[in-house]
Scaffold this motif. Sequence first.
Motif, PDB file in Angstrom:
ATOM      1  N   GLY A 240       0.965   3.921  -3.007  1.00 42.68           N
ATOM      2  CA  GLY A 240       0.598   5.166  -2.372  1.00 42.68           C
ATOM      3  C   GLY A 240       1.262   6.127  -2.841  1.00 42.68           C
ATOM      4  O   GLY A 240       1.203   7.187  -3.310  1.00 42.68           O
ATOM      5  N   SER A 241       2.767   5.844  -2.367  1.00 41.60           N
ATOM      6  CA  SER A 241       3.648   6.820  -2.906  1.00 41.60           C
ATOM      7  C   SER A 241       4.062   7.092  -4.184  1.00 41.60           C
ATOM      8  O   SER A 241       4.208   8.122  -4.969  1.00 41.60           O
ATOM      9  CB  SER A 241       5.027   6.467  -2.151  1.00 41.60           C
TER      10      SER A 241
ATOM     11  N   ALA B 155      -7.552   2.944  -4.454  1.00 41.94           N
ATOM     12  CA  ALA B 155      -6.932   4.424  -4.489  1.00 41.94           C
ATOM     13  C   ALA B 155      -7.762   5.442  -5.022  1.00 41.94           C
ATOM     14  O   ALA B 155      -8.672   5.405  -5.793  1.00 41.94           O
ATOM     15  CB  ALA B 155      -5.354   4.374  -5.451  1.00 41.94           C
ATOM     16  N   ASP B 156      -7.684   6.633  -4.087  1.00 48.05           N
ATOM     17  CA  ASP B 156      -8.407   7.735  -4.494  1.00 48.05           C
ATOM     18  C   ASP B 156      -7.565   8.811  -5.146  1.00 48.05           C
ATOM     19  O   ASP B 156      -6.267   8.758  -5.298  1.00 48.05           O
ATOM     20  CB  ASP B 156      -8.416   8.593  -3.153  1.00 48.05           C
TER      21      ASP B 156
ATOM     22  N   CYS C 162       0.830  -1.175   0.061  1.00 44.28           N
ATOM     23  CA  CYS C 162       0.046  -0.042  -0.211  1.00 44.28           C
ATOM     24  C   CYS C 162       0.800   1.284   0.029  1.00 44.28           C
ATOM     25  O   CYS C 162       0.522   2.254  -0.571  1.00 44.28           O
ATOM     26  CB  CYS C 162      -0.625   0.085   1.216  1.00 44.28           C
TER      27      CYS C 162
ATOM     28  N   THR D 170      -1.490   9.250  -3.478  1.00 41.99           N
ATOM     29  CA  THR D 170      -2.541   9.074  -3.008  1.00 41.99           C
ATOM     30  C   THR D 170      -2.956   7.921  -1.917  1.00 41.99           C
ATOM     31  O   THR D 170      -1.949   7.407  -1.794  1.00 41.99           O
ATOM     32  CB  THR D 170      -3.435   8.530  -4.207  1.00 41.99           C
ATOM     33  N   ARG D 171      -4.080   8.054  -1.338  1.00 45.49           N
ATOM     34  CA  ARG D 171      -4.197   7.096  -0.118  1.00 45.49           C
ATOM     35  C   ARG D 171      -4.875   5.861  -0.628  1.00 45.49           C
ATOM     36  O   ARG D 171      -5.387   5.625  -1.789  1.00 45.49           O
ATOM     37  CB  ARG D 171      -5.437   7.484   0.882  1.00 45.49           C
ATOM     38  N   THR D 172      -4.289   4.785  -0.192  1.00 45.75           N
ATOM     39  CA  THR D 172      -4.792   3.329  -0.594  1.00 45.75           C
ATOM     40  C   THR D 172      -4.993   2.524   0.478  1.00 45.75           C
ATOM     41  O   THR D 172      -4.872   2.884   1.738  1.00 45.75           O
ATOM     42  CB  THR D 172      -3.423   2.723  -1.101  1.00 45.75           C
ATOM     43  N   SER D 173      -5.894   1.641   0.516  1.00 38.32           N
ATOM     44  CA  SER D 173      -6.296   0.376   1.055  1.00 38.32           C
ATOM     45  C   SER D 173      -6.301  -0.815   0.391  1.00 38.32           C
ATOM     46  O   SER D 173      -6.441  -0.676  -0.786  1.00 38.32           O
ATOM     47  CB  SER D 173      -7.671   0.547   1.955  1.00 38.32           C
TER      48      SER D 173
END
Length: 228
Positions: free
Chosen positions: A87-88, A194-195, A83, A92-95
């Motif tokens: 994400g990097s 991901a957003d 993640c 963005t934010r990830t889950s």
Amino acid sequence: MAERPFAWSDIDQLLHSVEPRVPLMRMFHHGQVPEQAYTDDIVEPGRTRRVFNKAKFYEHMGRGATLVINWLEQHSVAAKRLCLEVGSFADTRTSSNAYLSFAGDGTFGQHWDTHDVFVIQLIGRKRWRIYPPTFPLPLTYQTNDTSGHTCPTEPALEVILEEGDVFYIPRGWWHHVIPLQGRQLPPLGGVLLADNVRLCRSDGGQIVRAGDRRPQGIFRGRLSGQRI
Ligand SMILES: O=C(O)CCC(=O)C(=O)O
């Protein structure tokens, strides 16, 4: 990929230590399977604990069910690393969710997601059929089942994801996923939600980030294998 980021021992550990309760774990087979169909509540000193009923679990899985583990990164350092890496890269934010299947015709039918998706094929192989969006860039509440839309008949792309493949699907693209057998281990796919992902493209097998625009399409790349 230098090494598997996620091994079967990670799954064994997780299925042993995390209680199989909705919404953290769900089983699907043409719809959601009730928890009572594959778990038992056992009474231990001072508490009742939910565990898998191994015989029933393997019976469902053998008939084509999928076990979905939501928010995998909360229970697995390996998933948290993935993640962070995605994400990097995507800023963005990830889950993460994991989809474990032994056989069958997939977890869900043809559908679209309302978030961007980075699929990481962790173990084994899966076939992804991707269809063009009929509702581009849907918002969270604009799901395919409430839209009245039907999936196009002709896929835009069909790919078989092998271990270590990373596959990006912008939100709104229809897809249908089938686990493939034929190797030693059943397939396990990790899906990172991901957003607001920016435009990404695949360049000679490597994923690169390019510019500050909306994603334009699907791409396939490989995990870098680097550790964060
Ligand atoms: O890997 C799977 O079985 C299903 C994944 C999927 O369809 C999704 O994440 O939207």
